[in-house]
Scaffold this motif. Structure first.
Motif, PDB file in Angstrom:
ATOM      1  N   LYS A  96      49.648  20.610  12.488  1.00 36.27           N
ATOM      2  CA  LYS A  96      50.629  19.714  13.085  1.00 36.27           C
ATOM      3  C   LYS A  96      50.472  18.335  12.447  1.00 36.27           C
ATOM      4  O   LYS A  96      49.433  18.036  11.851  1.00 36.27           O
ATOM      5  CB  LYS A  96      50.473  19.623  14.602  1.00 36.27           C
ATOM      6  N   GLN A  97      51.469  17.516  12.575  1.00 36.00           N
ATOM      7  CA  GLN A  97      51.403  16.186  11.970  1.00 36.00           C
ATOM      8  C   GLN A  97      50.434  15.309  12.748  1.00 36.00           C
ATOM      9  O   GLN A  97      50.505  15.210  13.978  1.00 36.00           O
ATOM     10  CB  GLN A  97      52.787  15.524  11.961  1.00 36.00           C
ATOM     11  N   VAL A  98      49.538  14.660  12.036  1.00 32.23           N
ATOM     12  CA  VAL A  98      48.552  13.776  12.648  1.00 32.23           C
ATOM     13  C   VAL A  98      48.420  12.521  11.794  1.00 32.23           C
ATOM     14  O   VAL A  98      48.833  12.495  10.631  1.00 32.23           O
ATOM     15  CB  VAL A  98      47.162  14.454  12.787  1.00 32.23           C
ATOM     16  N   THR A  99      47.842  11.489  12.393  1.00 34.61           N
ATOM     17  CA  THR A  99      47.531  10.263  11.671  1.00 34.61           C
ATOM     18  C   THR A  99      46.016  10.125  11.589  1.00 34.61           C
ATOM     19  O   THR A  99      45.320  10.175  12.609  1.00 34.61           O
ATOM     20  CB  THR A  99      48.125   9.034  12.366  1.00 34.61           C
ATOM     21  N   LEU A 100      45.503   9.969  10.385  1.00 36.25           N
ATOM     22  CA  LEU A 100      44.062   9.848  10.163  1.00 36.25           C
ATOM     23  C   LEU A 100      43.684   8.372  10.200  1.00 36.25           C
ATOM     24  O   LEU A 100      44.346   7.542   9.585  1.00 36.25           O
ATOM     25  CB  LEU A 100      43.674  10.462   8.829  1.00 36.25           C
ATOM     26  N   SER A 101      42.594   8.062  10.918  1.00 39.27           N
ATOM     27  CA  SER A 101      42.169   6.663  11.060  1.00 39.27           C
ATOM     28  C   SER A 101      40.925   6.335  10.241  1.00 39.27           C
ATOM     29  O   SER A 101      40.665   5.165   9.958  1.00 39.27           O
ATOM     30  CB  SER A 101      41.901   6.342  12.533  1.00 39.27           C
ATOM     31  N   SER A 102      40.147   7.354   9.854  1.00 42.06           N
ATOM     32  CA  SER A 102      38.927   7.111   9.069  1.00 42.06           C
ATOM     33  C   SER A 102      38.673   8.302   8.165  1.00 42.06           C
ATOM     34  O   SER A 102      39.117   9.430   8.435  1.00 42.06           O
ATOM     35  CB  SER A 102      37.704   6.891   9.975  1.00 42.06           C
ATOM     36  N   ILE A 103      37.923   8.061   7.099  1.00 44.31           N
ATOM     37  CA  ILE A 103      37.459   9.117   6.206  1.00 44.31           C
ATOM     38  C   ILE A 103      36.040   8.739   5.793  1.00 44.31           C
ATOM     39  O   ILE A 103      35.729   7.545   5.649  1.00 44.31           O
ATOM     40  CB  ILE A 103      38.389   9.280   4.986  1.00 44.31           C
ATOM     41  N   GLY A 104      35.156   9.753   5.612  1.00 48.82           N
ATOM     42  CA  GLY A 104      33.773   9.397   5.294  1.00 48.82           C
ATOM     43  C   GLY A 104      32.961  10.563   4.768  1.00 48.82           C
ATOM     44  O   GLY A 104      33.429  11.709   4.686  1.00 48.82           O
ATOM     45  N   CYS A 105      31.699  10.240   4.389  1.00 50.54           N
ATOM     46  CA  CYS A 105      30.742  11.235   3.927  1.00 50.54           C
ATOM     47  C   CYS A 105      29.351  10.796   4.392  1.00 50.54           C
ATOM     48  O   CYS A 105      29.175   9.678   4.896  1.00 50.54           O
ATOM     49  CB  CYS A 105      30.789  11.378   2.404  1.00 50.54           C
ATOM     50  N   ASN A 106      28.344  11.670   4.192  1.00 51.73           N
ATOM     51  CA  ASN A 106      26.974  11.371   4.628  1.00 51.73           C
ATOM     52  C   ASN A 106      26.047  11.447   3.413  1.00 51.73           C
ATOM     53  O   ASN A 106      25.854  12.514   2.828  1.00 51.73           O
ATOM     54  CB  ASN A 106      26.529  12.373   5.694  1.00 51.73           C
ATOM     55  N   VAL A 107      25.510  10.270   3.006  1.00 54.15           N
ATOM     56  CA  VAL A 107      24.590  10.218   1.867  1.00 54.15           C
ATOM     57  C   VAL A 107      23.192  10.548   2.384  1.00 54.15           C
ATOM     58  O   VAL A 107      22.590   9.773   3.142  1.00 54.15           O
ATOM     59  CB  VAL A 107      24.609   8.825   1.194  1.00 54.15           C
ATOM     60  N   LYS A 108      22.679  11.714   1.975  1.00 49.41           N
ATOM     61  CA  LYS A 108      21.357  12.153   2.468  1.00 49.41           C
ATOM     62  C   LYS A 108      20.232  11.522   1.644  1.00 49.41           C
ATOM     63  O   LYS A 108      19.179  11.141   2.180  1.00 49.41           O
ATOM     64  CB  LYS A 108      21.266  13.680   2.374  1.00 49.41           C
ATOM     65  N   THR A 109      20.442  11.412   0.311  1.00 46.70           N
ATOM     66  CA  THR A 109      19.462  10.779  -0.565  1.00 46.70           C
ATOM     67  C   THR A 109      20.210   9.782  -1.449  1.00 46.70           C
ATOM     68  O   THR A 109      21.202  10.149  -2.098  1.00 46.70           O
ATOM     69  CB  THR A 109      18.738  11.802  -1.451  1.00 46.70           C
ATOM     70  N   ALA A 110      19.723   8.542  -1.464  1.00 46.11           N
ATOM     71  CA  ALA A 110      20.426   7.491  -2.200  1.00 46.11           C
ATOM     72  C   ALA A 110      20.287   7.681  -3.701  1.00 46.11           C
ATOM     73  O   ALA A 110      19.254   8.149  -4.196  1.00 46.11           O
ATOM     74  CB  ALA A 110      19.893   6.124  -1.797  1.00 46.11           C
ATOM     75  N   GLY A 111      21.316   7.300  -4.420  1.00 49.66           N
ATOM     76  CA  GLY A 111      21.273   7.305  -5.873  1.00 49.66           C
ATOM     77  C   GLY A 111      20.801   5.952  -6.387  1.00 49.66           C
ATOM     78  O   GLY A 111      20.443   5.046  -5.625  1.00 49.66           O
TER      79      GLY A 111
END
Length: 395
Positions: free
Chosen positions: A258-273
Motif C-alpha cells: 500500500k502507499q506509505v510515506t517513509l520518514s527515516s532510513i538507516g543501517c547499523n555499523v557493527k565494526t567501524a571502518g
C-alpha cells in the motif's frame, strides 16, 4: 530736284528750297506721307489691320497651325473630346460612392454616414448600450442582449474549443450514477481487456453485470499487509554481518502493498571502518523485469567510521509496488566497515530451479563512486547470503 539749302549761298531763297525738300515726304501738317514710307522700303499698316499675306511665310505657317487647333465649344468640352485615360477616370468617379447614395449589403441608410444593419447577412435587432453583446437567436437573426453575469473565460483551465478529457472531473463532481445501467454505458465507452492490470497484479476473467462474476473478481484483490506508523521495516528472519566492499552497492527487495510515506532510513555499523569511511543509503524502483530500476531516493551518506545505528530523516512517498533498498561503502578506502546484514531477506528474489538453497536475497552493483544513478539495464552480480541491511521507518 528738291535739295537742301547750301550754307553761305541761296540768300533770300533758302526757305523755299528747304520747304520744297521737306514736302517730298511730309504733309503740310508735318506727318510723313504713306508713299514716302513705301518708297523708302518701310511698311504702312493698313487701317483694317495687317493681313496674313503681308507676313513672312514662317509667320503665316505658324498662324495656320494655330488656326487648326481645338476650339472649346460654347457649351463646354464634351467627355468624348478627352483622352481615353481621362475618360476612364471620369467613369470610375461616376461609379464611386456619392453623398446621399443608398447603402447596401450589411449597411443601411445613405452615404457618407450609413448604419450597420447586419453582420455577414444576419439581421441585428435591438439597441446597443454599455455591457451588451450580440447573441444569435436563429441562424439568420441576432440581437443586442445583456452579457451573462459570470461569463465563461475558460473550461478546465483551457481556452478555445475545449473537449472534456480524462481527469477533468472528480468522483464528487460526477456524483452518484442514476442507475446501474449506467455502468454498461461506461463499459461500452471504455472497453477493457479480459485481464485488468493493477501494477504487478491482475484481476482475471473480469466481467460486468453479475454478482457472481464481480465477487469472483474482487476476491482476487490482495489484502495489504498492515505497515504500522513509526515502525521499522523490513523485519529479518535471521541476523548476520556483511563486511563491505569499497564502492560495491548491495540491494535487496521489499514489496510494499500500500502507499506509505517513509520518514527515516538507516543501517547499523557493527565494526567501524577507517576514518573518513561513509555509507551511502538509497531506494530504487523496480524495473518491471525483476531487478532494481530508477533512483527513488538518494538519502546521502552516514558515518561508517563509528559504530551504532545510523539514520537519515527523509520524506519519501512509496507507491504499492516492489522497491529495492541499497547501501554502498564510499569515502576513505582502507579498513572496511562491517554492517549488520540480512541472512535471509524479507522477500527472496527467487531462483530458477526447484528448492535451490540458498536463494538469491539481493544483487551487487560495482563502481558506485558517488551519487546513486539508475540501475535500469545494468547487469548485477547475485548475492545469496548476508546482504547489507537497510531499514526504513513508516511516518
Amino acid at each position: 530736284m528738291a535739295r537742301l539749302p547750301t550754307p553761305g549761298q541761296d540768300n533770300g531763297t533758302w526757305g523755299n528750297i528747304l520747304n520744297d525738300f521737306l514736302q517730298v515726304s511730309h504733309n503740310a501738317d508735318g506727318t510723313l506721307q504713306s508713299s514716302a514710307i513705301t518708297t523708302a522700303g518701310g511698311y504702312s499698316k493698313p487701317s483694317g489691320g495687317i493681313p496674313e499675306s503681308d507676313l513672312d511665310s514662317a509667320t503665316q505657317t505658324t498662324i495656320d497651325s494655330v488656326a487648326s487647333k481645338y476650339t472649346k465649344p460654347a457649351g463646354g468640352i464634351p467627355k468624348t473630346d478627352l483622352s481615353s485615360a481621362v475618360q476612364t477616370s471620369l467613369s470610375a468617379a461616376d461609379n464611386s460612392l456619392q453623398s446621399g447614395a443608398a447603402a447596401g449589403g450589411d449597411l443601411s441608410g445613405t452615404y457618407p454616414n450609413p448604419g450597420v444593419a447586419k453582420i455577414n447577412g444576419v439581421t441585428i435587432s435591438g439597441t446597443p448600450s454599455n455591457g451588451k453583446i450580440i447573441i444569435a437567436t436563429t441562424s439568420t437573426a441576432a440581437q443586442w442582449s445583456s452579457a451573462p453575469s459570470a461569463p465563461v473565460t475558460s473550461v478546465f483551465t483551457r481556452t478555445g474549443a475545449v473537449i472534456a478529457q480524462s481527469g477533468d472531473y472528480t468522483a464528487a463532481q460526477v456524483g452518484a450514477l442514476a442507475s446501474t445501467s449506467d455502468l454498461s454505458s461506461i463499459a461500452t465507452a471504455n472497453p477493457t481487456a479480459a485481464n485488468v492490470a493493477m501494477n504487478s497484479k491482475k484481476i482475471t476473467g473480469l466481467a460486468n453485470g453479475t454478482a457472481a462474476t464481480d465477487a469472483a473478481a474482487f476476491g482476487q484483490l490482495p489484502t495489504p499487509v498492515p505497515l504500522r506508523s513509526t515502525w521499522w521495516y523490513p523485519m529479518d528472519g535471521g541476523g548476520g554481518n556483511r563486511t563491505m566492499t569499497y564502492q560495491l552497492l548491495w540491494v535487496f527487495p521489499f514489496d510494499c502493498q500500500k502507499q506509505v510515506t517513509l520518514s527515516s532510513i538507516g543501517c547499523n555499523v557493527k565494526t567501524a571502518g577507517t576514518a573518513g569511511s561513509t555509507i551511502r543509503l538509497g531506494i530504487f524502483s523496480s524495473d518491471g523485469a525483476g531487478l532494481a530500476g530508477n533512483v527513488l531516493l538518494d538519502a546521502g551518506t552516514v558515518a561508517g567510521d563509528t559504530t551504532g545505528v545510523k539514520t537519515v530523516s527523509i520524506n519519501q512517498v512509496v507507491a504499492p509496488d516492489r522497491i529495492w533498498l541499497g547501501a554502498v561503502w564510499q569515502g576513505t578506502n582502507s579498513t572496511a566497515p562491517i554492517l549488520q546484514a540480512y541472512a535471509h531477506a524479507a522477500q527472496f528474489v527467487g531462483w530458477n530451479s526447484f528448492y535451490q538453497f540458498p536463494s538469491i536475497v539481493g544483487y551487487q552493483y560495482t563502481g558506485i563512486t558517488g551519487a546513486l544513478s539508475s540501475l535500469t539495464g545494468v547487469t548485477p552480480n547475485v548475492e545469496n547470503n548476508n546482504v547489507a541491511a537497510v531499514q526504513f521507518q513508516i511516518q
